[in-house]
Design a protein around this motif. Structure first.
Motif, mmCIF file in Angstrom:
data_model
loop_
_atom_site.group_PDB
_atom_site.id
_atom_site.type_symbol
_atom_site.label_atom_id
_atom_site.label_comp_id
_atom_site.label_asym_id
_atom_site.label_seq_id
_atom_site.Cartn_x
_atom_site.Cartn_y
_atom_site.Cartn_z
ATOM 1 N N SER A 137 14.723 41.365 33.998
ATOM 2 C CA SER A 137 15.513 41.338 35.231
ATOM 3 C C SER A 137 16.710 40.404 35.104
ATOM 4 C CB SER A 137 14.626 40.913 36.402
ATOM 5 O OG SER A 137 15.381 40.804 37.587
ATOM 6 N N VAL A 138 16.496 39.196 34.604
ATOM 7 C CA VAL A 138 17.600 38.235 34.503
ATOM 8 C C VAL A 138 18.624 38.693 33.470
ATOM 9 C CG1 VAL A 138 16.494 36.725 32.783
ATOM 10 C CG2 VAL A 138 18.142 35.770 34.388
ATOM 11 N N ALA A 139 18.154 39.329 32.393
ATOM 12 C CA ALA A 139 19.078 39.824 31.368
ATOM 13 C C ALA A 139 19.915 40.981 31.898
ATOM 14 C CB ALA A 139 18.295 40.262 30.129
ATOM 15 N N THR A 140 19.305 41.857 32.673
ATOM 16 C CA THR A 140 20.029 42.997 33.247
ATOM 17 C C THR A 140 21.147 42.522 34.163
ATOM 18 O OG1 THR A 140 18.029 44.363 33.140
ATOM 19 C CG2 THR A 140 19.775 45.103 34.617
ATOM 20 N N ALA A 141 20.877 41.479 34.926
ATOM 21 C CA ALA A 141 21.882 40.957 35.859
ATOM 22 C C ALA A 141 23.058 40.310 35.133
ATOM 23 C CB ALA A 141 21.227 39.954 36.807
ATOM 24 N N GLU A 142 22.842 39.742 33.958
ATOM 25 C CA GLU A 142 23.874 38.968 33.266
ATOM 26 C C GLU A 142 24.664 39.772 32.238
ATOM 27 O OE1 GLU A 142 26.198 35.647 32.145
ATOM 28 O OE2 GLU A 142 24.969 36.059 33.922
#
Length: 558
Positions: free
Chosen positions: A321-326
């Motif tokens: 999730s955090v990687a997708t956002a960044e």
């Protein structure tokens, strides 16, 4: 036709031949023309394909690059590399040794089966016909293994033991949950009940008996002749084994002049360079710069282990999730396809890697799939999950392979092939480090997981070459990794057995990572403040799966 048209024609011919030779892989890629067929593993079929690949290679060699633009020259170079690799692999008869737990005939069938879908009734009917041929395929595989034994190509005992464990797991599983029965069918289809009944009948009467025959051959014929654990490497097969290992190193690294000795030395040097990084982060996290103490804490602290498989899945989802956002801040080109997180099927858990990834097919009938292994969760380490997720999903394999699949202006083989292991796996290992630059690790513990992953891949350079070129025993390889990577012993044993099963493949990760990092450093130094990380990443990922020599040519244009 002009040079461009001839090149596109040859590229299409090659990929059609490749798909015809590997119909199961074609289905995985969304090419449904071969759904009613299964791989023909006979020597006669191998001879036909070898002839076809040689003829195509000769035509690619004869094609004058002077009449091609830069993009076409890249395609020609990659097509030459893939065809030469296909000719080489068929020439040394790799199928004679495909009984292992990683890339063995049975292992690939069992791993791919849960991913196969039938989007419409025609595909559903075709796949039943494929299933009816599983017995023929497995029987052909056994004949090839017998030919390998006759040629002095005894497999390693440890790979057979793991293969037998996989086969027992499948054969002991309930038929109602059989992956050859439960594949996803057409939506709202009136014929589904009858189709499932037919799949179940074929699984019971054809597939499972075939797997039992295959298992018996491995246990009764191959196992008694197998190499013991202290002679697990290819070098123990004499000149034939040494020749095979040289070929595999070339195949996986795409660097023909890179020797086992050079790879071994590089691994030792990389491990030494990691020590200072452990000391710096370990001092912050654990209050000590002593490497042995840091490793012991990482391995043995019960607070750093999972309680159950659900926790592993939760942490993997959080990392994705955090990687997708960044990712939008680091890449100009983003994939359209999504990425699902899926547990490894239970019957494969004990002998599978920590995680693996399947890209979306060309028809986008499903998203990319990041498989997470929940086996023995109390033996799995919390701090490793983030770096593994960044490797397998975003910004690693999913970003790389989904983008490649969507490069519609390129020939199909550039979009869909995984032939260049050093690039594919090198990118994913580069992504673990890139994730730190992107601010994706939540804390220093996650960064220690990143270092652990780097140590593990550096150890591979030493251990893979140690086993297959220098005669190391299984235990010698395990002991080296325990001393040089903060990875649990159970995990290390599975990994070492993987290196025995897939010679040369594991060295490609670090070789590729070092190449990508080196090219980036050169360009950053040359461009200074004008360096654009998005532009660099878009060039690296903008031509599909490439060889390392072609990668050098591509990034030199920046």
């Amino acid at each position: 036709m002009d040079s461009h048209e001839e090149l596109m024609h040859l590229a299409d011919r090659y990929w059609d031949t490749r798909l015809e030779m590997s119909p199961t892989a074609a289905t995985m890629l969304g090419e449904r023309r071969f759904d009613d067929r299964i791989e023909d593993l006979s020597e006669a079929a191998e001879s036909r394909y070898l002839t076809a690949y040689r003829e195509l290679l000769d035509r690619v060699v004869a094609l004058d690059p002077a009449g091609l633009d830069q993009q076409d020259r890249t395609t020609r170079s990659l097509l030459h590399t893939e065809l030469a690799g296909a000719v080489d692999r068929l020439s040394w008869r790799s199928l004679e040794m495909a009984s292992d737990q990683m890339a063995g005939v049975h292992a690939e069938l069992l791993t791919i089966a849960p991913q196969i879908t039938a989007p419409d009734p025609a595909a559903a009917a075709a796949l039943v016909q494929r299933h009816r041929q599983v017995g023929t395929m497995l029987d052909q595989a056994v004949e090839r293994f017998r030919a390998g034994l006759a040629a002095g190509r005894a497999p390693a005992r440890l790979t057979l033991e793991r293969s037998l464990n996989q086969l027992d797991g499948y054969l002991d599983s309930d038929l109602t949950g059989d992956a050859f029965v439960t594949l996803e069918g057409p939506a709202d289809w009136a014929g589904e009940e009858a189709w499932r009944a037919e799949l179940s009948q074929v699984a019971a009467e054809v597939i499972r008996p075939a797997f039992r025959r295959y298992r018996a051959a491995l246990a009764d014929e191959l196992l008694p002749a197998a190499r013991p654990d202290d002679k697990a490497g290819l070098c123990w097969l004499g000149d034939d084994g040494a020749d095979i290992y040289r070929r595999l190193l070339h195949e996986h690294t795409t660097l023909p002049d890179l020797t086992a000795e050079q790879i071994h030395r590089t691994g030792l040097a990389e491990l030494e360079s990691l020590r200072a990084q452990y000391q710096e982060i370990g001092a912050r996290q654990f209050g000590t710069a002593d490497i042995a103490t840091i490793f012991t804490r990482l391995r043995e602290d019960p607070e750093l282990r999972y309680r159950d498989g659900d926790e592993i899945m939760t942490d993997a989802r959080a990392a994705l999730s955090v990687a997708t956002a960044e990712m939008k801040n680091w890449f100009g080109r983003l994939p359209r396809a999504g990425c699902d997180i899926v547990p490894v099927p239970e019957f494969l858990e004990a002998d599978s890697a920590t995680a693996y990834y399947f890209p979306p097919p060309a028809d986008n009938s499903r998203p990319g799939s990041y498989f997470v292994n929940r086996h023995q969760p109390t033996e799995q380490l919390r701090y490793e999950t983030a770096s593994v997720a960044f490797h397998e999903a975003i910004p690693g394999h999913h970003l790389q392979l989904a983008i490649a699949n969507e490069l519609d202006h390129l020939p199909r083989f550039q979009r869909q092939s995984f032939a260049n292991t050093a690039f594919v796996e090198g990118w994913a290992l580069y992504a673990e480090r890139l994730a730190d630059e992107m601010g994706l690790y939540a804390d220093d513990l996650g960064r220690l997981g990143m270092l652990g992953g780097d140590s593990w891949r550096s150890c591979r350079l030493v251990v893979d070459t140690g086993i297959h070129a220098m005669g190391w025993s299984r235990q010698q390889a395990v002991d080296f990794m325990i001393a040089n990577a903060p990875v649990g012993e159970n995990h290390i044993r599975v990994e070492v057995d993987r290196y025995v099963a897939m010679p040369g493949q594991a060295v490609a990760y670090k070789v590729g990572q070092l190449e990508i990092g080196s090219r980036r450093a050169e360009i950053e130094q040359r461009l200074g403040n004008a360096f654009d990380i998005k532009a660099f990443h878009d060039v690296v990922l903008g031509s599909g799966s490439v060889s390392l020599p072609v990668l050098r040519e591509l990034v030199a244009t920046l």
